[in-house]
Design a protein around this motif. Structure first.
Motif, PDB file in Angstrom:
ATOM      1  N   UNK A 130      61.913  17.331  23.050  1.00 22.82           N
ATOM      2  CA  UNK A 130      61.993  17.485  24.573  1.00 22.82           C
ATOM      3  C   UNK A 130      62.468  17.772  25.349  1.00 22.82           C
ATOM      4  N   UNK A 131      63.656  18.836  24.458  1.00 16.39           N
ATOM      5  CA  UNK A 131      63.729  20.846  24.483  1.00 16.39           C
ATOM      6  C   UNK A 131      62.745  21.663  25.181  1.00 16.39           C
ATOM      7  N   UNK A 132      61.270  21.419  23.904  1.00 18.63           N
ATOM      8  CA  UNK A 132      60.564  22.373  23.621  1.00 18.63           C
ATOM      9  C   UNK A 132      59.919  21.887  25.288  1.00 18.63           C
ATOM     10  N   UNK A 133      59.446  20.908  25.842  1.00 23.73           N
ATOM     11  CA  UNK A 133      58.495  20.433  26.566  1.00 23.73           C
ATOM     12  C   UNK A 133      59.568  20.903  28.018  1.00 23.73           C
ATOM     13  N   UNK A 134      60.691  20.033  28.050  1.00 22.15           N
ATOM     14  CA  UNK A 134      61.606  21.302  29.084  1.00 22.15           C
ATOM     15  C   UNK A 134      61.846  22.516  29.568  1.00 22.15           C
ATOM     16  N   UNK A 135      61.824  23.464  28.826  1.00 17.64           N
ATOM     17  CA  UNK A 135      61.960  24.742  28.535  1.00 17.64           C
ATOM     18  C   UNK A 135      60.111  25.757  29.243  1.00 17.64           C
ATOM     19  N   UNK A 136      58.783  24.517  28.384  1.00 14.98           N
ATOM     20  CA  UNK A 136      57.523  25.000  29.071  1.00 14.98           C
ATOM     21  C   UNK A 136      57.764  25.033  30.101  1.00 14.98           C
TER      22      UNK A 136
END
Length: 434
Positions: A409-415
């Motif tokens: 989830x962190x990676x998705x929102x950061x992207x």
């Protein structure tokens, strides 16, 4: 599960996490669809060379609060992810300049910050391992001889003065094919870099002398809206509300009535969303300089009256940022609580990307700040805690809020924040090309 893995992830200390679990469940269910959507976006809008994104996890909301296009902190990444960093660097540079061999890395001018020097040394090491010749050129005024630093990690760092001849920059005995900036240009574009013939990444126009946070979050708002439609969620779950107004002078008390009025309007909007989701916490707003980094020019307020009641010390703090640059514009951003804690200290995740790949991150852990305060405070001590896993390996056999899925989830929102930055880059294609 591996106990060491459990011990390296902060605990999410809130009972109100239903909305976020709903989001995480959607991300797991639609992972293939999400990754396909991202691939389409990167095809149309190439990602910036690199970036880091500060996130805040309130349990009921996960949102970016800052996007840095000249990231420091590479030394805080998990060393196990070094091969991923190397491959991402190779991909990014090959797309930009297939013929590049010699890279001149230009860092910030502060040499007393040992943590930053460690980051520069780590970044240079990644570039070298990716197969490039790398030297580090300094823009420090008056530097006429190479300056060497022995770092606590055992690494050494050599800063060399940059020389300009005609439209070419170099250091003695080394003329680069490519210039890589790790300097956010808060004080403006130095003459030595203007109109040079070598390619510069990121482009000079992405420095804080040209870029505004309010513009970035305008792009992010649209990206979040598009993504929310893809996964059928309320975009507020991933998007911090914000406002901005005209010029302000904290020392002369000019523009404060507009600021106070907008703070109250933003608080009303946040309160409505809190009511919708049953959030009992008090809404707050973070007022920050519209340009700049290093956590300077930032304050937390709970009403417009807080703005009008600033004392002289607070006004002085808000009136300038890094390098003594005067603050004339601010962004008012919805405050996002952080309910992640590590050994009773508050923590927030920082995600790192090279090209469009997530290459890891770390938790900024602060022992003397609260759940509604800025953790990236100048001069403050924080303990970085490297991510135990990459952000691209969700585990559908586990619960939506299990650690691998939280990292995803962190990676998705950061992207999503990275995509917003990519759209910033492409808005003026004649000036900026990422």
């Amino acid at each position: 599960m591996n106990p060491s893995y459990l011990n390296s992830v902060p605990h999410l200390t809130t009972a109100l996490h239903g909305p976020l679990e709903h989001l995480e469940a959607h991300l797991l269910e639609q992972q293939a669809h999400i990754e396909h959507w991202f691939r389409q976006q990167w095809h149309h809008t190439p990602a910036p060379f690199y970036a880091s994104v500060d996130l805040r996890n309130a349990g009921f909301k996960l949102a970016p609060v800052d996007t840095n296009l000249f990231p420091a902190g590479f030394n805080n990444l998990n060393s196990a992810f070094l091969p991923l960093c190397i491959q991402s660097i190779q991909s990014a540079i090959e797309q930009f300049n297939m013929e590049a061999l010699r890279i001149l890395l230009i860092p910030e001018n502060h040499t007393r910050n040992a943590y930053y020097l460690e980051s520069v040394a780590t970044l240079a090491d990644i570039l070298q391992k990716a197969g490039y010749e790398v030297r580090i050129g300094s823009l420090i005024e008056g530097l006429s001889e190479p300056q060497s630093f022995e770092l606590d990690s055992g690494k050494s760092l050599l800063l060399e003065p940059v020389i300009r001849q005609g439209n070419t920059i170099s250091i003695e005995g080394f003329t680069p094919c490519l210039v890589l900036l790790n300097n956010d240009l808060s004080s403006g574009i130095p003459p030595i870099l203007q109109n040079i013939q070598q390619p510069i990444i990121p482009p000079l126009q992405l420095g804080w002398s040209h870029r505004l946070k309010s513009e970035h979050f305008t792009y992010y708002k649209q990206v979040a809206k598009e993504f929310a439609q893809q996964v059928n969620i309320d975009p507020w779950l991933i998007d911090p509300l914000f406002k901005n107004c005209g010029e302000i002078d904290f020392m002369k008390k000019e523009g404060e009535n507009c600021l106070a009025k907008n703070v109250n309007a933003l608080l009303d909007e946040i309160h409505d969303k809190y009511t919708q989701y049953g959030v009992s916490q008090e809404p707050f707003v973070v007022v920050k300089a519209d340009a700049g980094s290093y956590g300077m020019g930032v304050m937390t307020v709970h009403s417009g009256d807080d703005v009008l009641a600033l004392n002289r010390k607070q006004r002085t703090k808000m009136s300038s940022t890094k390098g003594g640059q005067q603050v004339s514009k601010v962004i008012m951003q919805e405050g996002v609580y952080t309910f992640e804690t590590w050994e009773e200290a508050v923590a927030e995740p920082v995600v790192y990307m090279i090209d469009h790949f997530v290459v890891g991150g770390f938790y900024r852990v602060h022992t003397s700040k609260g759940i509604n305060e800025n953790l990236n405070a100048p001069g403050a001590h924080f303990q970085p805690l490297a991510f135990a896993e990459t952000c691209n390996s969700p585990d559908k056999t586990k619960e939506p809020d299990a650690f691998p899925n939280r990292f995803y989830a962190y990676g998705v929102v950061a992207r999503l924040a990275l995509l917003a930055a990519a759209r910033e880059c492409s808005f003026h294609p004649q000036e900026v090309s990422c």
